[in-house]
Scaffold this motif. Structure first.
Motif, PDB file in Angstrom:
ATOM      1  N   GLY A  88       0.809  -1.218   0.000  1.00 43.08           N
ATOM      2  CA  GLY A  88       0.000   0.000   0.000  1.00 43.08           C
ATOM      3  C   GLY A  88       0.836   1.259   0.000  1.00 43.08           C
ATOM      4  N   ALA A  89       2.013   1.186   0.602  1.00 38.79           N
ATOM      5  CA  ALA A  89       2.857   2.374   0.732  1.00 38.79           C
ATOM      6  C   ALA A  89       3.718   2.638  -0.498  1.00 38.79           C
ATOM      7  N   VAL A  90       4.141   1.589  -1.200  1.00 39.38           N
ATOM      8  CA  VAL A  90       5.162   1.797  -2.236  1.00 39.38           C
ATOM      9  C   VAL A  90       4.708   1.460  -3.653  1.00 39.38           C
ATOM     10  N   THR A  91       3.491   0.931  -3.829  1.00 42.57           N
ATOM     11  CA  THR A  91       3.063   0.541  -5.178  1.00 42.57           C
ATOM     12  C   THR A  91       1.826   1.311  -5.618  1.00 42.57           C
ATOM     13  N   SER A  92       1.607   1.284  -6.912  1.00 42.90           N
ATOM     14  CA  SER A  92       0.390   1.809  -7.524  1.00 42.90           C
ATOM     15  C   SER A  92      -0.207   0.717  -8.400  1.00 42.90           C
ATOM     16  N   PRO A  93      -1.513   0.724  -8.619  1.00 47.52           N
ATOM     17  CA  PRO A  93      -2.119  -0.295  -9.486  1.00 47.52           C
ATOM     18  C   PRO A  93      -1.412  -0.367 -10.839  1.00 47.52           C
ATOM     19  N   GLY A  94      -1.147  -1.592 -11.263  1.00 49.68           N
ATOM     20  CA  GLY A  94      -0.452  -1.801 -12.531  1.00 49.68           C
ATOM     21  C   GLY A  94       1.036  -2.027 -12.388  1.00 49.68           C
ATOM     22  N   ASP A  95       1.602  -1.714 -11.214  1.00 47.18           N
ATOM     23  CA  ASP A  95       3.021  -1.994 -10.985  1.00 47.18           C
ATOM     24  C   ASP A  95       3.270  -3.502 -11.004  1.00 47.18           C
ATOM     25  N   THR A  96       4.525  -3.873 -11.198  1.00 41.76           N
ATOM     26  CA  THR A  96       4.912  -5.282 -11.269  1.00 41.76           C
ATOM     27  C   THR A  96       5.506  -5.745  -9.949  1.00 41.76           C
ATOM     28  N   ILE A  97       5.128  -6.955  -9.545  1.00 42.32           N
ATOM     29  CA  ILE A  97       5.733  -7.611  -8.393  1.00 42.32           C
ATOM     30  C   ILE A  97       6.292  -8.948  -8.857  1.00 42.32           C
ATOM     31  N   VAL A  98       7.544  -9.224  -8.516  1.00 43.90           N
ATOM     32  CA  VAL A  98       8.217 -10.463  -8.917  1.00 43.90           C
ATOM     33  C   VAL A  98       8.262 -11.400  -7.722  1.00 43.90           C
ATOM     34  N   ALA A 114      -3.840  -5.551  -4.357  1.00 42.48           N
ATOM     35  CA  ALA A 114      -3.186  -4.274  -4.638  1.00 42.48           C
ATOM     36  C   ALA A 114      -3.217  -3.929  -6.120  1.00 42.48           C
ATOM     37  N   ARG A 115      -3.827  -4.808  -6.917  1.00 36.46           N
ATOM     38  CA  ARG A 115      -3.954  -4.626  -8.374  1.00 36.46           C
ATOM     39  C   ARG A 115      -2.590  -4.487  -9.045  1.00 36.46           C
ATOM     40  N   LEU A 116      -1.686  -5.396  -8.633  1.00 40.07           N
ATOM     41  CA  LEU A 116      -0.360  -5.433  -9.219  1.00 40.07           C
ATOM     42  C   LEU A 116      -0.279  -6.518 -10.283  1.00 40.07           C
ATOM     43  N   ARG A 117       0.719  -6.419 -11.122  1.00 37.94           N
ATOM     44  CA  ARG A 117       0.951  -7.435 -12.160  1.00 37.94           C
ATOM     45  C   ARG A 117       2.007  -8.407 -11.648  1.00 37.94           C
ATOM     46  N   PRO A 118       1.624  -9.653 -11.337  1.00 31.41           N
ATOM     47  CA  PRO A 118       2.606 -10.601 -10.807  1.00 31.41           C
ATOM     48  C   PRO A 118       3.437 -11.239 -11.917  1.00 31.41           C
ATOM     49  N   ALA A 141      10.292  -4.050 -12.208  1.00 31.16           N
ATOM     50  CA  ALA A 141       9.356  -4.285 -11.109  1.00 31.16           C
ATOM     51  C   ALA A 141       9.462  -3.219 -10.034  1.00 31.16           C
ATOM     52  N   ARG A 142       8.364  -3.018  -9.322  1.00 28.80           N
ATOM     53  CA  ARG A 142       8.370  -2.120  -8.159  1.00 28.80           C
ATOM     54  C   ARG A 142       8.723  -2.871  -6.889  1.00 28.80           C
ATOM     55  N   VAL A 143       8.358  -4.169  -6.842  1.00 31.73           N
ATOM     56  CA  VAL A 143       8.602  -4.999  -5.662  1.00 31.73           C
ATOM     57  C   VAL A 143       9.064  -6.369  -6.120  1.00 31.73           C
ATOM     58  N   VAL A 144      10.008  -6.959  -5.380  1.00 31.74           N
ATOM     59  CA  VAL A 144      10.432  -8.332  -5.628  1.00 31.74           C
ATOM     60  C   VAL A 144      10.514  -9.037  -4.278  1.00 31.74           C
ATOM     61  N   VAL A 145      10.112 -10.307  -4.254  1.00 32.53           N
ATOM     62  CA  VAL A 145      10.004 -11.064  -3.009  1.00 32.53           C
ATOM     63  C   VAL A 145      11.005 -12.212  -2.998  1.00 32.53           C
ATOM     64  N   VAL A 146      11.758 -12.321  -1.909  1.00 27.56           N
ATOM     65  CA  VAL A 146      12.637 -13.464  -1.671  1.00 27.56           C
ATOM     66  C   VAL A 146      12.302 -14.030  -0.298  1.00 27.56           C
ATOM     67  N   CYS A 147      11.931 -15.310  -0.249  1.00 27.23           N
ATOM     68  CA  CYS A 147      11.623 -15.978   1.019  1.00 27.23           C
ATOM     69  C   CYS A 147      12.851 -16.763   1.483  1.00 27.23           C
ATOM     70  N   ARG A 168      22.269  -6.303  -7.733  1.00 28.33           N
ATOM     71  CA  ARG A 168      21.750  -6.238  -9.102  1.00 28.33           C
ATOM     72  C   ARG A 168      20.383  -5.564  -9.189  1.00 28.33           C
ATOM     73  N   VAL A 169      19.686  -5.473  -8.069  1.00 31.30           N
ATOM     74  CA  VAL A 169      18.338  -4.898  -8.070  1.00 31.30           C
ATOM     75  C   VAL A 169      18.426  -3.386  -7.891  1.00 31.30           C
ATOM     76  N   GLY A 170      17.715  -2.645  -8.712  1.00 21.40           N
ATOM     77  CA  GLY A 170      17.731  -1.195  -8.626  1.00 21.40           C
ATOM     78  C   GLY A 170      17.220  -0.689  -7.282  1.00 21.40           C
ATOM     79  N   ARG A 171      17.756   0.424  -6.817  1.00 22.02           N
ATOM     80  CA  ARG A 171      17.374   0.951  -5.509  1.00 22.02           C
ATOM     81  C   ARG A 171      15.945   1.482  -5.470  1.00 22.02           C
ATOM     82  N   ASP A 172      15.296   1.644  -6.628  1.00 19.01           N
ATOM     83  CA  ASP A 172      13.894   2.051  -6.656  1.00 19.01           C
ATOM     84  C   ASP A 172      12.950   0.860  -6.539  1.00 19.01           C
ATOM     85  N   THR A 173      13.514  -0.337  -6.550  1.00 20.86           N
ATOM     86  CA  THR A 173      12.703  -1.555  -6.393  1.00 20.86           C
ATOM     87  C   THR A 173      12.796  -2.009  -4.941  1.00 20.86           C
ATOM     88  N   VAL A 174      11.653  -2.184  -4.305  1.00 14.58           N
ATOM     89  CA  VAL A 174      11.625  -2.626  -2.908  1.00 14.58           C
ATOM     90  C   VAL A 174      11.744  -4.148  -2.873  1.00 14.58           C
TER      91      VAL A 174
END
Length: 343
Positions: A88-98, A114-118, A141-147, A168-174
């Protein structure tokens, strides 16, 4: 009479604290520690009062435990609550999440909310992240997830590989570093998360009290990150969103640290026992480092193996299953089901 019946139905609907067949949600198989139960009982008399407008006390308590500044910490309703706060804080609808595939069930759900594109990046044959492919995908992507440990395979990427990925991940990607099962990691596998968020200001480490702490029913999770990002995430903190019971339960859990670590050691030993027994039967399991084991899809259709046994395990597309580690009785039931299927 109707009121009594309604109460009886509600009480009946409560889950059993100890259930050797409930192996699908990675819950801790024992009731809360005695000290935690005592603390929770003490909170009952003030349930007519609201909790703090924002959870400053709990935030400070957790920050002190981490050796971090309170402004680096956010609180949520379990890890999923924290994750939704971040999105909710860092994305907008249509952003990509990996994310990886398979992954924690909540990620596709939260992405949809969040209406993101996975974008899903398959794990390798042994259940590990393909961090190079994820870094490539994260470029857009705006967000990428590592578990880490991964859910559902329980695998752990090396500290060096994680740090290489982050460079390797850009600093604008959370980057969401999901450490829901971190307490089950042996010391040699743990990342210095404080040093990591100091070095990488775009990383949010997410943890929970639902797994090793055995407080899944209270829904308490937290995230911590660099102060600048923490201030942004705090703007999404839900007013009155953290219960009075959460503060005392977490404080009591921290005070009972030695007992909790003993419980974690017990579950880790039982996991190794279950893995050994399954492998002795010829069943391949990933190298899990959490409170579950994973049987990937292959020649055996694992969901069919457990159908009709009464065991509740988590099924995955393609025929894999994740099995929570429980009591010795749970281990015996799982081994019996697999042995019967494999002849």
């Amino acid at each position: 009479m109707a009121s009594r019946d309604t109460l009886a139905e509600a009480v009946t609907a409560l889950p059993r604290a100890v259930d050797p067949m409930a192996l699908s949600l990675n819950e801790f198989p024992f009731p809360p520690l005695p000290a935690v139960r005592t603390a929770l009982a003490a909170s009952l008399d003030c349930l007519n009062r609201y909790p703090e407008f924002l959870p400053h006390r709990l935030r400070s308590l957790i920050a002190g435990r981490l050796g971090a500044d309170p402004e680096q910490v956010v609180i949520g309703a379990g890890a999923t609550g924290v994750l939704m706060q971040v999105l909710g804080a860092v994305t907008s609808p249509g952003d990509t999440i990996v994310m990886s595939s398979p992954t924690f069930d909540g990620y596709p759900i939260l992405a949809d909310m969040a209406r993101l594109r996975p974008v899903a990046v398959p794990l390798d044959a042994h259940g590990h992240h393909d961090l190079d492919a994820m870094a490539d995908a994260a470029a857009q992507a705006r967000v990428v997830v590592v578990c880490r440990p991964h859910n559902p395979t329980g695998t752990v990427e090396s500290v060096a590989d994680v740090e290489r990925f982050l460079t390797r991940v850009g600093r604008d990607t959370v980057v969401l570093l999901d450490e829901a099962y971190v307490e089950f990691l042996a010391p040699e596998y743990r990342i210095d998360a404080n040093a990591l968020v100091r070095r990488f200001g775009n990383v949010v480490v997410v943890r929970t009290f639902s797994k090793a702490y055995g407080l899944a029913g209270l829904r308490v999770g937290y995230g911590f990150c660099a102060p600048a990002l923490g201030r942004t995430l705090w703007t999404m903190q839900l007013p009155f969103g953290t219960s009075l019971a959460a503060l005392v339960a977490v404080a009591a859990s921290f005070d009972a640290d030695s007992q909790l670590r003993q419980r974690v050691r017990s579950i880790s030993a039982e996991r190794r026992r279950l893995q050994m027994r399954l492998r002795a039967l010829g069943a391949y399991t990933t190298d899990a480092h959490a409170n579950f084991v994973y049987l990937p899809s292959g020649v055996t259709s694992w969901p069919e193996v457990f159908d009709g046994t009464g065991l509740q395990v988590r099924h995955y597309a393609g025929g894999g299953v994740r099995i929570t580690v429980g009591s010795r009785a749970s281990t015996r039931a799982v081994v019996h089901a697999v042995a019967a299927a494999m002849g």
